[in-house]
Design an enzyme around this catalytic site. Structure first.
Site, short mmCIF file in Angstrom:
data_model
loop_
_atom_site.label_atom_id
_atom_site.label_comp_id
_atom_site.label_asym_id
_atom_site.label_seq_id
_atom_site.Cartn_x
_atom_site.Cartn_y
_atom_site.Cartn_z
N HIS A 21 1.48 3.57 -3.11
CA HIS A 21 0.56 4.60 -3.60
C HIS A 21 0.58 5.87 -2.77
CE1 HIS A 21 -0.72 1.03 -5.69
NE2 HIS A 21 -1.12 0.45 -4.58
N HIS A 81 4.68 -6.21 -7.97
CA HIS A 81 3.37 -6.49 -7.35
C HIS A 81 2.86 -7.84 -7.79
CE1 HIS A 81 3.05 -2.31 -6.07
NE2 HIS A 81 3.44 -1.97 -7.29
N LEU A 82 2.16 -8.48 -6.88
CA LEU A 82 1.47 -9.73 -7.21
C LEU A 82 0.30 -9.44 -8.16
CD1 LEU A 82 1.56 -10.62 -3.52
CD2 LEU A 82 2.42 -12.25 -5.19
N SER A 83 -0.53 -8.48 -7.76
CA SER A 83 -1.69 -8.11 -8.57
C SER A 83 -1.28 -7.02 -9.56
CB SER A 83 -2.82 -7.60 -7.66
OG SER A 83 -2.44 -6.36 -7.06
N GLU A 134 10.09 -2.11 -8.99
CA GLU A 134 8.78 -2.14 -8.33
C GLU A 134 8.08 -3.44 -8.74
OE1 GLU A 134 6.16 1.10 -9.34
OE2 GLU A 134 4.45 0.14 -8.36
N ASP A 141 11.57 9.13 -2.32
CA ASP A 141 12.82 9.88 -2.12
C ASP A 141 13.99 8.95 -1.82
OD1 ASP A 141 11.42 12.21 -2.56
OD2 ASP A 141 11.46 12.89 -0.48
N ARG A 200 -7.10 -2.28 -10.96
CA ARG A 200 -7.88 -2.32 -9.72
C ARG A 200 -8.45 -0.93 -9.38
NH1 ARG A 200 -4.50 -5.29 -5.31
NH2 ARG A 200 -6.55 -5.22 -4.28
N ALA A 205 0.81 -1.22 0.00
CA ALA A 205 0.00 0.00 0.00
C ALA A 205 0.85 1.27 0.00
CB ALA A 205 -0.94 0.00 1.20
N ARG A 230 -5.21 2.89 -6.50
CA ARG A 230 -4.00 2.12 -6.76
C ARG A 230 -3.33 2.50 -8.09
NH1 ARG A 230 -4.46 -1.96 -2.80
NH2 ARG A 230 -6.64 -2.41 -2.38
C1 DQA Z 1 0.25 -5.11 -3.91
C2 DQA Z 1 -0.74 -4.13 -4.56
C3 DQA Z 1 -1.03 -2.96 -3.63
O1 DQA Z 1 -1.98 -2.08 -4.25
C4 DQA Z 1 -1.63 -3.45 -2.32
O2 DQA Z 1 -1.82 -2.37 -1.43
C5 DQA Z 1 -0.85 -4.54 -1.70
C6 DQA Z 1 -0.24 -5.57 -2.54
C7 DQA Z 1 0.48 -6.36 -4.76
O3 DQA Z 1 1.50 -7.01 -4.57
O4 DQA Z 1 -0.36 -6.70 -5.61
O5 DQA Z 1 -0.77 -4.64 -0.48
O6 DQA Z 1 1.50 -4.44 -3.76
#
Ligand code: DQA
Length: 152
Positions: free
Chosen positions: A83, A103-105, A101, A90, A110, A80, A114
Site C-alpha cells: 500500500h 494476499h491472505l486477506s 500480487e 518500480d 478491510r 503492508a 488498504r
Molecule cells: C496482507 C494484507 C496487507 O494489507 C497487510 O498489511 C499484511 C498482509 C495479506 O496477506 O492479507 O501484512 O498482505
C-alpha cells in the site's frame, strides 16, 4: 513446457509471524506451512520454488531485481508495503516477468488505507482473500503464465 526456472515466492513485513499474528484475519498456518504447501504444488506443476521473507523494503527490491533473470514468475505478498511502496512498484515495472500480487486477506474488504495497491498497479494480476489457499492459486497462475512463456 515450463522453462525450468523457479517460481520466486517473496513475502514482506510481519509475515514471519503468521500462525500467531491476528489468526482471525490471517489464519493459523505458519509461513513454513505455506512454504511446504507451495513447494509441493509447484513441484507437481514442474517448478521449484525460491521462498523468502523480509521485513526490509530494499531487500524485497533486490530480490525482485534478482528474479528478472533467475525466475519464471514471482508470487509477491508485499504485505503492508503493498500500500505504500513506490520502490516495489518500480521494481516490478523494471522486470519483464509476471508478478502476481497475493494476499491472505482481502484488502478491498478491510480498512480504507488498504484499498490502494501500488504493487497491484504494476502486477500482472491479483489473488486475495483465500487465506493460505491464495498462495496455491498464485502458484497455479505463475505456472500457467510460465508455460505460456508470458512476460509481464
Ligand atoms: C496482507 C494484507 C496487507 O494489507 C497487510 O498489511 C499484511 C498482509 C495479506 O496477506 O492479507 O501484512 O498482505
Amino acid at each position: 513446457m515450463p522453462d525450468g526456472k523457479p517460481i520466486y515466492v517473496l513475502n514482506g513485513p510481519n509475515l514471519n509471524l503468521l500462525g500467531s499474528r491476528e489468526p482471525h484475519i490471517y489464519g493459523s498456518a505458519t509461513l513454513a506451512d505455506i512454504e511446504a504447501a507451495v513447494t509441493k504444488r509447484a513441484g507437481e506443476l514442474g517448478h521449484t520454488v525460491v521462498f523468502r521473507q523480509s521485513n526490509i523494503e530494499g531487500e524485497l527490491v533486490d530480490w525482485l531485481q534478482e528474479a528478472r533473470d533467475k525466475a519464471a514468475a514471482v508470487v509477491l505478498n508485499a504485505a503492508a508495503y503493498t500500500h505504500t511502496s513506490v520502490a516495489l512498484h518500480d521494481a516490478i515495472k523494471a522486470i519483464a516477468i509476471p508478478v502476481i500480487e497475493t494476499h491472505l486477506s482481502n484488502p478491498a474488504a478491510r480498512e480504507d488505507f488498504r484499498h490502494v495497491s501500488l504493487v497491484g498497479k504494476a502486477a500482472k494480476g491479483v489473488i486475495a482473500g483465500f487465506g493460505a489457499t491464495s498462495y496455491l492459486l498464485a502458484i497455479e497462475a505463475a505456472a500457467a503464465l510460465a508455460k505460456e512463456g508470458q512476460n509481464a
